[in-house]
Scaffold this motif. Structure first.
Motif, mmCIF file in Angstrom:
data_model
loop_
_atom_site.group_PDB
_atom_site.id
_atom_site.type_symbol
_atom_site.label_atom_id
_atom_site.label_comp_id
_atom_site.label_asym_id
_atom_site.label_seq_id
_atom_site.Cartn_x
_atom_site.Cartn_y
_atom_site.Cartn_z
ATOM 1 N N LEU A 23 0.651 -1.376 -0.394
ATOM 2 C CA LEU A 23 -0.147 -0.195 -0.137
ATOM 3 C C LEU A 23 1.381 1.246 0.014
ATOM 4 C CD1 LEU A 23 -2.904 -0.262 2.407
ATOM 5 C CD2 LEU A 23 -3.287 -0.603 0.094
ATOM 6 N N ASN A 24 0.384 2.598 -0.435
ATOM 7 C CA ASN A 24 1.400 3.493 -0.436
ATOM 8 C C ASN A 24 0.508 4.552 0.000
ATOM 9 O OD1 ASN A 24 -0.469 4.703 -2.052
ATOM 10 N ND2 ASN A 24 0.223 4.395 -4.004
ATOM 11 N N ILE A 25 0.767 5.431 0.915
ATOM 12 C CA ILE A 25 0.713 6.508 1.827
ATOM 13 C C ILE A 25 -0.950 7.032 0.729
ATOM 14 C CG2 ILE A 25 0.465 9.239 1.971
ATOM 15 C CD1 ILE A 25 3.489 8.744 3.065
ATOM 16 N N GLU A 26 -1.101 6.941 -0.340
ATOM 17 C CA GLU A 26 -2.072 7.954 -0.956
ATOM 18 C C GLU A 26 -3.530 7.323 -1.515
ATOM 19 O OE1 GLU A 26 1.389 10.240 -2.438
ATOM 20 O OE2 GLU A 26 0.702 8.231 -2.713
ATOM 21 N N GLN A 27 -3.363 5.360 -1.311
ATOM 22 C CA GLN A 27 -4.253 4.698 -0.544
ATOM 23 C C GLN A 27 -5.021 4.805 0.858
ATOM 24 O OE1 GLN A 27 -1.383 1.545 -2.452
ATOM 25 N NE2 GLN A 27 -3.602 0.849 -3.748
ATOM 26 N N VAL A 28 -3.852 4.694 1.297
ATOM 27 C CA VAL A 28 -4.663 5.107 2.740
ATOM 28 C C VAL A 28 -5.164 5.606 3.227
ATOM 29 C CG1 VAL A 28 -4.008 4.830 5.629
ATOM 30 C CG2 VAL A 28 -2.657 3.454 3.537
ATOM 31 N N VAL A 29 -4.894 7.056 1.755
ATOM 32 C CA VAL A 29 -5.856 8.361 2.134
ATOM 33 C C VAL A 29 -7.479 8.009 1.412
ATOM 34 C CG1 VAL A 29 -6.300 10.737 1.925
ATOM 35 C CG2 VAL A 29 -3.791 9.720 2.469
ATOM 36 N N ALA A 30 -7.029 7.533 0.871
ATOM 37 C CA ALA A 30 -8.510 7.569 -0.090
ATOM 38 C C ALA A 30 -9.687 6.692 0.840
ATOM 39 C CB ALA A 30 -8.056 6.489 -0.921
ATOM 40 N N LEU A 105 -10.743 10.058 17.650
ATOM 41 C CA LEU A 105 -9.728 10.532 16.507
ATOM 42 C C LEU A 105 -11.288 10.188 15.662
ATOM 43 C CD1 LEU A 105 -7.903 7.364 15.908
ATOM 44 C CD2 LEU A 105 -7.072 9.491 16.315
ATOM 45 N N SER A 106 -11.101 11.029 14.472
ATOM 46 C CA SER A 106 -13.172 11.705 13.471
ATOM 47 C C SER A 106 -12.861 9.521 12.946
ATOM 48 C CB SER A 106 -12.327 12.301 12.935
ATOM 49 O OG SER A 106 -10.666 11.842 11.626
ATOM 50 N N PRO A 107 -14.142 9.888 12.409
ATOM 51 C CA PRO A 107 -14.089 8.754 11.554
ATOM 52 C C PRO A 107 -13.002 8.146 10.241
ATOM 53 C CG PRO A 107 -15.786 9.307 11.938
ATOM 54 C CD PRO A 107 -14.996 11.017 12.557
ATOM 55 N N MET A 108 -12.450 9.722 9.784
ATOM 56 C CA MET A 108 -11.607 9.904 8.403
ATOM 57 C C MET A 108 -10.351 8.819 8.927
ATOM 58 S SD MET A 108 -10.874 12.177 6.028
ATOM 59 C CE MET A 108 -8.831 12.790 6.466
ATOM 60 N N GLN A 109 -9.979 9.079 10.235
ATOM 61 C CA GLN A 109 -8.682 9.014 11.428
ATOM 62 C C GLN A 109 -9.008 7.262 11.598
ATOM 63 O OE1 GLN A 109 -8.340 11.802 13.909
ATOM 64 N NE2 GLN A 109 -7.052 13.259 13.201
ATOM 65 N N ALA A 110 -10.362 7.092 12.219
ATOM 66 C CA ALA A 110 -10.243 5.289 13.020
ATOM 67 C C ALA A 110 -10.455 4.455 11.626
ATOM 68 C CB ALA A 110 -11.635 5.222 13.268
ATOM 69 N N ARG A 111 -10.526 5.511 10.205
ATOM 70 C CA ARG A 111 -10.809 4.131 9.002
ATOM 71 C C ARG A 111 -9.395 4.378 8.134
ATOM 72 N NH1 ARG A 111 -14.717 3.363 5.428
ATOM 73 N NH2 ARG A 111 -13.011 3.242 3.550
ATOM 74 N N ALA A 112 -8.486 5.048 8.263
ATOM 75 C CA ALA A 112 -6.720 4.918 8.375
ATOM 76 C C ALA A 112 -6.599 4.065 9.223
ATOM 77 C CB ALA A 112 -6.263 6.259 8.115
ATOM 78 N N VAL A 113 -6.363 4.482 10.552
ATOM 79 C CA VAL A 113 -6.218 3.533 11.226
ATOM 80 C C VAL A 113 -6.329 1.435 10.881
ATOM 81 C CG1 VAL A 113 -6.190 1.856 13.924
ATOM 82 C CG2 VAL A 113 -5.823 4.334 13.478
ATOM 83 N N MET A 114 -7.609 1.303 11.173
ATOM 84 C CA MET A 114 -8.260 -0.081 10.651
ATOM 85 C C MET A 114 -7.059 -0.807 8.872
ATOM 86 S SD MET A 114 -12.328 0.490 11.185
ATOM 87 C CE MET A 114 -12.487 -0.605 10.783
ATOM 88 N N ALA A 115 -6.596 0.282 8.137
ATOM 89 C CA ALA A 115 -6.190 -0.084 6.691
ATOM 90 C C ALA A 115 -4.757 -0.078 7.744
ATOM 91 C CB ALA A 115 -6.367 1.173 6.003
ATOM 92 N N CYS A 116 -4.262 0.069 7.917
ATOM 93 C CA CYS A 116 -2.992 0.549 8.621
ATOM 94 C C CYS A 116 -2.908 -1.032 8.805
ATOM 95 C CB CYS A 116 -2.307 1.509 9.167
ATOM 96 S SG CYS A 116 -2.619 2.681 8.475
ATOM 97 N N GLU A 314 6.144 4.136 4.473
ATOM 98 C CA GLU A 314 5.281 2.902 3.721
ATOM 99 C C GLU A 314 5.705 1.853 4.032
ATOM 100 O OE1 GLU A 314 4.203 6.005 -0.096
ATOM 101 O OE2 GLU A 314 5.882 4.456 -0.731
ATOM 102 N N THR A 315 6.654 2.302 4.760
ATOM 103 C CA THR A 315 7.771 1.048 5.000
ATOM 104 C C THR A 315 7.636 0.247 6.262
ATOM 105 O OG1 THR A 315 9.741 1.448 3.840
ATOM 106 C CG2 THR A 315 9.977 -0.046 5.823
ATOM 107 N N GLU A 316 6.882 1.153 7.026
ATOM 108 C CA GLU A 316 6.234 1.008 8.595
ATOM 109 C C GLU A 316 4.888 0.461 7.918
ATOM 110 O OE1 GLU A 316 6.501 0.121 12.499
ATOM 111 O OE2 GLU A 316 7.782 1.318 11.521
ATOM 112 N N LEU A 317 3.686 1.317 7.349
ATOM 113 C CA LEU A 317 2.371 0.976 7.316
ATOM 114 C C LEU A 317 2.987 -1.029 6.525
ATOM 115 C CD1 LEU A 317 -0.215 1.841 5.544
ATOM 116 C CD2 LEU A 317 0.854 2.038 3.967
ATOM 117 N N ASN A 318 3.775 -1.093 5.566
ATOM 118 C CA ASN A 318 4.035 -2.610 5.037
ATOM 119 C C ASN A 318 4.458 -3.709 5.782
ATOM 120 O OD1 ASN A 318 2.016 -1.968 1.751
ATOM 121 N ND2 ASN A 318 3.488 -0.137 2.364
ATOM 122 N N SER A 319 4.571 -3.478 6.671
ATOM 123 C CA SER A 319 5.500 -4.147 8.073
ATOM 124 C C SER A 319 4.850 -5.104 8.834
ATOM 125 C CB SER A 319 6.192 -3.222 8.485
ATOM 126 O OG SER A 319 5.385 -2.542 9.551
#
Length: 521
Positions: A23-30, A105-116, A314-319
């Motif tokens: 995953l990249n940062i842009e995908q997490v934001v999406a 956390l906002s719902p948007m932030q919570a969704r990012a947490v779940m994705a990560c 992105e290294t942390e994200l994909n680890s």
């Protein structure tokens, strides 16, 4: 600038060949903004994931000792847990960590947490079941987000307390946001005819012992910081025009002599916005003050840092960043410290420094355009009032005070959080990253700097319109980029002649900045 991903584009997660499926940062934001996800459902991938869970089961059958599976947690790792109680242990982990405080956390932030967290577990080194991954996928695609308090993580062992709120939702406890309402999880599950999960022996630890909260915030911060670099360059060009500045300060030959790539990029953006090669001089001033002349050197620090920040995030994200790591293929349980958030802490501490410097830069630009001693013939506080009514109108005077306040608070928050490690949990967690605190600080600094930028967009637009009104600037000479920004501002903001409250338009402008609605590319 990297283009954002559509919120309607499905993001695919879960690849056997981990390095082919990052995953990249842009995908997490999406995903954070609502994009659906699709977990790899191939039989091969499902087998790959389940192999880790089965390996944990085999160790239980053989009465093996596995941290957090057959032992207590943290300093309690010396306490053995009987096989009769092993299956209750994950539930206790989620429950005793239910002590978060502060804002949520906002719902948007919570969704990012779940994705990560899902992406990390999908690497297949955490010993979790495929059903667990599916449930997080289901929650995201039904836009059911856990209510996660911001405070309570020291960033190692990962984000234990905030991530316990995700674990709790999976087992049907605590609260979620669903269809815009905060409701008990059990109530929402009952409405949707969904059964809570029963966490398997390693799954509570795998969910909670990781860096998903700080990493999620880092992804969102990077996206906002990258946009601010571009926006602050546009604001600098507007400030230069307002002050009748000298665009030779941004000449390409000059920046070839000190070729930091990001710094040169910022100079190029400002140069192009100013139509430099056609109109290089707007005044007889040889050298503008530093907040104009040195803007590429200030904004450029962020622009030059973005590549390494992306790499760290992105290294942390994909680890796989929990403990222990489960190598089902080689049948190893590897105890380590991958939950330590030092890389994210460093990025967030660094980013908040560069962002706050941009707030300070714009604050100085605002000071110049307000003051008749420095603004080259503009009215005090950029008031467009004339005649005897000028005496009772104060233009942007109070807005500039607000900008000073927001800037001061941003600068105050630049103290590195990562150096404030505290020994905790009976000195088991005796050196911790503070990565989540650094990330929260960075988000606050971003908010304050976006407020400063919003005020500057309005003020510099007012300044340019005053120059045009005073016949000191030909509107037709504006570059298409600056003309577009001016037109966008004019949709919301009329020339400030008579004093009026500006809170509403400031909030609207901040919101547009956060949604990247100002066309700055």
């Amino acid at each position: 600038m990297t283009h954002s991903i559509s919120q309607h584009e499905t993001i695919h997660l879960g690849h056997i060949d981990f390095y082919q499926g990052q995953l990249n940062i842009e995908q997490v934001v999406a995903i954070a903004k609502g994009a659906p996800i699709k977990l790899n459902d191939s039989p091969e991938y499902q087998h790959y994931i389940e192999k880790g869970a089965r390996f944990i089961d085999s160790l239980l059958h053989e009465e093996g000792v596995v941290y957090g599976v057959t032992t207590g947690y943290g300093d309690s790792c010396t306490v053995n847990v009987s096989l009769e109680l092993v299956h209750e242990l994950p539930l206790h982990l989620s429950r005793f960590h239910g002590c978060g405080l502060g804002d949520v956390l906002s719902p948007m932030q919570a969704r990012a947490v779940m994705a990560c967290r899902l992406n990390s577990l999908a690497v297949g080194k955490s010993g979790v079941s495929y059903a667990l991954l599916q449930r997080i996928e289901w929650l995201l695609n039904h836009n059911i987000t856990p209510v996660i308090p911001e405070e309570g993580s020291v960033g190692a062992s990962g984000d234990l307390t905030p991530l316990s709120y995700l674990a709790a939702v999976l087992v049907g406890e605590r609260e979620v946001v669903y269809q815009g309402e905060r409701r008990p999880t059990a109530e929402v599950y009952k409405q949707l005819n969904v059964n809570p999960l029963t966490l398997r022996p390693k799954e509570g630890l795998a969910l909670m012992n990781g860096t998903a909260v700080m990493t999620a915030l880092a992804c969102l911060a990077f996206d906002r910081g990258q946009y601010l670099a571009r926006l602050s360059s546009r604001i600098t060009a507007m400030a230069s025009l307002t002050l009748k500045g000298n665009s030779n300060h941004f000449d390409d030959i000059l920046f070839a002599a000190k070729p930091h790539p990001g710094q040169s990029q910022v100079a190029s953006w400002i140069r192009d916005d100013l139509n430099h090669h056609t109109h290089p001089r707007n005044s007889d001033r040889l050298q503008d003050r530093y907040s104009i002349r040195c803007a590429p050197h200030i904004i450029g620090v962020l622009q030059d840092a973005l590549p390494f920040m992306r790499q760290f995030i992105e290294t942390e994200l994909n680890s796989a960043n929990d403990n222990p790591i489960v190598d089902a293929q080689g049948e190893h349980i590897l105890h380590g410290g991958h939950f330590y958030g030092g890389h994210i802490a460093f990025v967030m501490d660094s980013m908040k420094n560069t962002i706050a410097n941009i707030a300070d830069l714009i604050d100085r630009q605002m000071a110049l355009v307000m003051d008749t001693k420095f603004n080259n013939g503009l009215p005090a506080n950029l008031s467009a009032s004339t005649g005897e009514r000028r005496a009772i109108n104060h233009g942007f005077k109070a807005v500039q005070i607000g900008v000073s306040a927001w800037t001061a608070e941003a600068l105050k928050n630049t103290m590195p959080a990562s150096v404030f490690s505290r020994s905790t949990e009976c000195h088991n967690q005796d050196k911790v990253s503070m990565g989540t605190i650094a990330a929260r600080d960075c988000m606050r600094v971003l908010q304050l700097t976006e407020q400063v930028a919003a005020a500057a967009l309005l003020a510099m637009s007012q300044g340019i319109k005053l120059r045009i009104k005073q016949n000191e600037l030909d509107e037709s000479s504006l570059t298409p980029s600056l003309a577009k920004t001016l037109a966008q501002v004019n949709q919301d903001f009329e020339l400030l002649v008579e004093d009026r409250p500006l809170e509403s338009v400031l909030r609207q402008t901040v919101e547009k900045i956060q949604q990247a609605q100002w066309e700055v590319c």
